[in-house]
Write an enzyme that holds these catalytic residues in place. Structure first.
Site, PDB file in Angstrom:
ATOM      1  N   GLU A 126       0.812  -1.218   0.000  1.00  0.00           N
ATOM      2  CA  GLU A 126       0.000   0.000   0.000  1.00  0.00           C
ATOM      3  C   GLU A 126       0.850   1.275   0.000  1.00  0.00           C
ATOM      4  O   GLU A 126       0.310   2.370   0.132  1.00  0.00           O
ATOM      5  CB  GLU A 126      -0.897   0.015   1.248  1.00  0.00           C
ATOM      6  CG  GLU A 126      -1.802  -1.185   1.408  1.00  0.00           C
ATOM      7  CD  GLU A 126      -3.022  -1.153   0.497  1.00  0.00           C
ATOM      8  OE1 GLU A 126      -3.003  -0.395  -0.491  1.00  0.00           O
ATOM      9  OE2 GLU A 126      -3.973  -1.896   0.778  1.00  0.00           O
ATOM     10  N   HIS A 166      -2.974   2.471   8.448  1.00  0.00           N
ATOM     11  CA  HIS A 166      -4.037   1.798   7.696  1.00  0.00           C
ATOM     12  C   HIS A 166      -4.291   0.457   8.368  1.00  0.00           C
ATOM     13  O   HIS A 166      -3.354  -0.294   8.652  1.00  0.00           O
ATOM     14  CB  HIS A 166      -3.624   1.584   6.235  1.00  0.00           C
ATOM     15  CG  HIS A 166      -4.495   0.632   5.494  1.00  0.00           C
ATOM     16  ND1 HIS A 166      -5.864   0.781   5.433  1.00  0.00           N
ATOM     17  CD2 HIS A 166      -4.213  -0.488   4.775  1.00  0.00           C
ATOM     18  CE1 HIS A 166      -6.379  -0.206   4.706  1.00  0.00           C
ATOM     19  NE2 HIS A 166      -5.398  -0.992   4.308  1.00  0.00           N
ATOM     20  N   HIS A 209      -7.634  -2.708   9.568  1.00  0.00           N
ATOM     21  CA  HIS A 209      -8.899  -3.370   9.228  1.00  0.00           C
ATOM     22  C   HIS A 209      -9.685  -3.727  10.490  1.00  0.00           C
ATOM     23  O   HIS A 209     -10.042  -4.889  10.692  1.00  0.00           O
ATOM     24  CB  HIS A 209      -8.626  -4.643   8.423  1.00  0.00           C
ATOM     25  CG  HIS A 209      -7.760  -4.447   7.225  1.00  0.00           C
ATOM     26  ND1 HIS A 209      -6.877  -5.419   6.786  1.00  0.00           N
ATOM     27  CD2 HIS A 209      -7.618  -3.405   6.381  1.00  0.00           C
ATOM     28  CE1 HIS A 209      -6.237  -4.986   5.709  1.00  0.00           C
ATOM     29  NE2 HIS A 209      -6.659  -3.760   5.452  1.00  0.00           N
TER      30      HIS A 209
END
Length: 409
Positions: A79, A98, A100
């Site tokens: 990413e 980043h 989840h």
């Protein structure tokens, strides 16, 4: 700019520690998520691709120089394109995370976003959250969309069918936004299950006083203060591990001798707080947040501790008009008793009014769009009530999916 190896080691240490922290708090998987930090020279230090996120070490962190060269033993996260683009377009951003986390992913796969106006402190920390249309992970298209979405100063973005990106001036700020946003998402989802969600207006959020700067002596002065500082910090760190508070928000105070009490300061990291980071308040404070604690201690001689927090399930009752049943179990009936409900405006305009509402006979209160408040004879007693309140709220929300809640006669 000439920099020694100790500078590199410090940046690498912070990036690796933040990635491990995200994994440890259950906000990503072994293979998911990434963290980066930009240094003063414009170089980007980023977590590697393909390594267990729970075991990332400083030496694993990859360096992408300002001119695009890659240095390190591994490959940078897949990413890395959106990390580079954000840094290019946002000079104020020095850190990006980043991840989840489950509640935010749940919203992302419904193409929804958590509304931070349900809790004033969440809006202060995270602001307005933006959506990023779906693009394949690691793609240039995703990098363009993420950078475009954050280009105007936004600091949090939900990636459709993917996860979340938060940014900050440093890694602590970016992480605090991630954690706060996940708490807010869990509260938002739970409140929906209760039937409705109440939001604050811009005027109400602006009116709320959420921070305070201690103008107090941080050094121990009272008999027994060292031990009490250690006890409060132990429980604050425990509350964080138990997901009852975030690293950036949640207030604990405990009575000292005379008119003095200890209280957490707004800038302390709740996950790692140390005794010296507690403020000792003595005399009449001018800040409304501290005045509420002072008023409670002055009115109730037997109250030894006060906690304000917003754990996700209890906060769901705070941001909805659903009634809270504290008598559904024997433990909750005994410890929580008659739970008060306080309007947001009343709380902001007259914080000292809380002292007239709570007592050891009525030790818990739900404050609309501001979480909950509990009191106890000691820090441990108040903490126990906080845990019971959150467990009861979570159990009640889960029970609603099974049928009617039965209250013992």
């Amino acid at each position: 700019m000439k920099r020694d190896r100790s500078h590199f080691a410090d940046v690498q240490q912070h990036v690796a520690a933040t990635m491990r922290r995200i994994y440890r708090y259950g906000m990503t998987t072994m293979s998911g998520g990434n963290v980066s930090c930009r240094d003063e020279a414009g170089d980007l230090w980023i977590t590697p691709s393909g390594l267990d996120k729970a075991r990332v070490q400083p030496a694993d962190i990859v360096r992408i120089t300002a001119d695009g060269a890659i240095e390190g033993d591994g490959k940078p996260s897949s990413e890395h394109p959106f990390h580079q683009r954000i840094c290019r377009d946002r000079p104020d951003v020095r850190a990006i995370v980043h991840a989840h986390p489950a509640a935010l992913v749940a919203l992302s796969i419904c193409h929804e976003i958590p509304d931070t106006t349900i809790l004033a402190h969440a809006h202060r920390i995270c602001g307005t959250v933006r959506r990023v249309p779906y693009e394949p992970f690691g793609s240039d298209a995703l990098a363009r969309e993420v950078a475009r979405t954050l280009a105007d100063g936004a600091v949090c973005a939900i990636l459709d069918n993917h996860g979340v990106v938060t940014v900050g001036a440093d890694l602590r700020e970016a992480f605090a936004r991630l954690e706060t946003l996940e708490f807010t998402a869990r509260t938002f989802i739970a409140a929906h299950r209760l039937g409705c969600v109440q939001r604050l207006t811009v005027e109400q959020i602006d009116h709320a006083r959420l921070d305070w700067e201690p103008n107090a002596d941080l050094q121990p002065m009272y008999e027994g203060e060292h031990a009490l500082r250690r006890e409060v910090c132990r429980l604050v760190r425990r509350a964080h591990r138990r997901h009852l508070i975030t690293s950036a928000w949640g207030t604990f105070s405990a009575r000292l001798g005379g008119d003095a009490f200890l209280i957490t300061t707004h800038d302390a990291d709740r996950a790692t707080i140390r005794p010296g980071e507690l403020a000792c308040i003595s005399g009449m404070p001018s800040d409304s947040t501290v005045m509420m604690h002072r008023a409670i201690y002055e009115k109730h001689a037997q109250i030894g501790a006060v906690i304000r927090a917003a754990p996700a399930s209890a906060a769901a009752f705070s941001v909805s008009n659903a009634p809270f049943n504290a008598r559904c179990t024997g433990e909750s009936a005994l410890l929580l008793r008659d739970v008060a409900r306080v309007s947001f405006d009343a709380f902001c305009e007259r914080p000292e009014r809380i002292a007239e509402i709570v007592s050891l006979d009525r030790p818990t209160a739900i404050i609309e769009n501001a979480g909950i408040l509990v009191v106890g004879t000691s820090a441990q007693d108040a903490f126990n009530r906080l845990e019971v309140l959150e467990l009861t709220a979570e159990s009640t929300i889960d029970a609603a999916a099974l049928g009617d809640v039965v209250t013992p006669s």
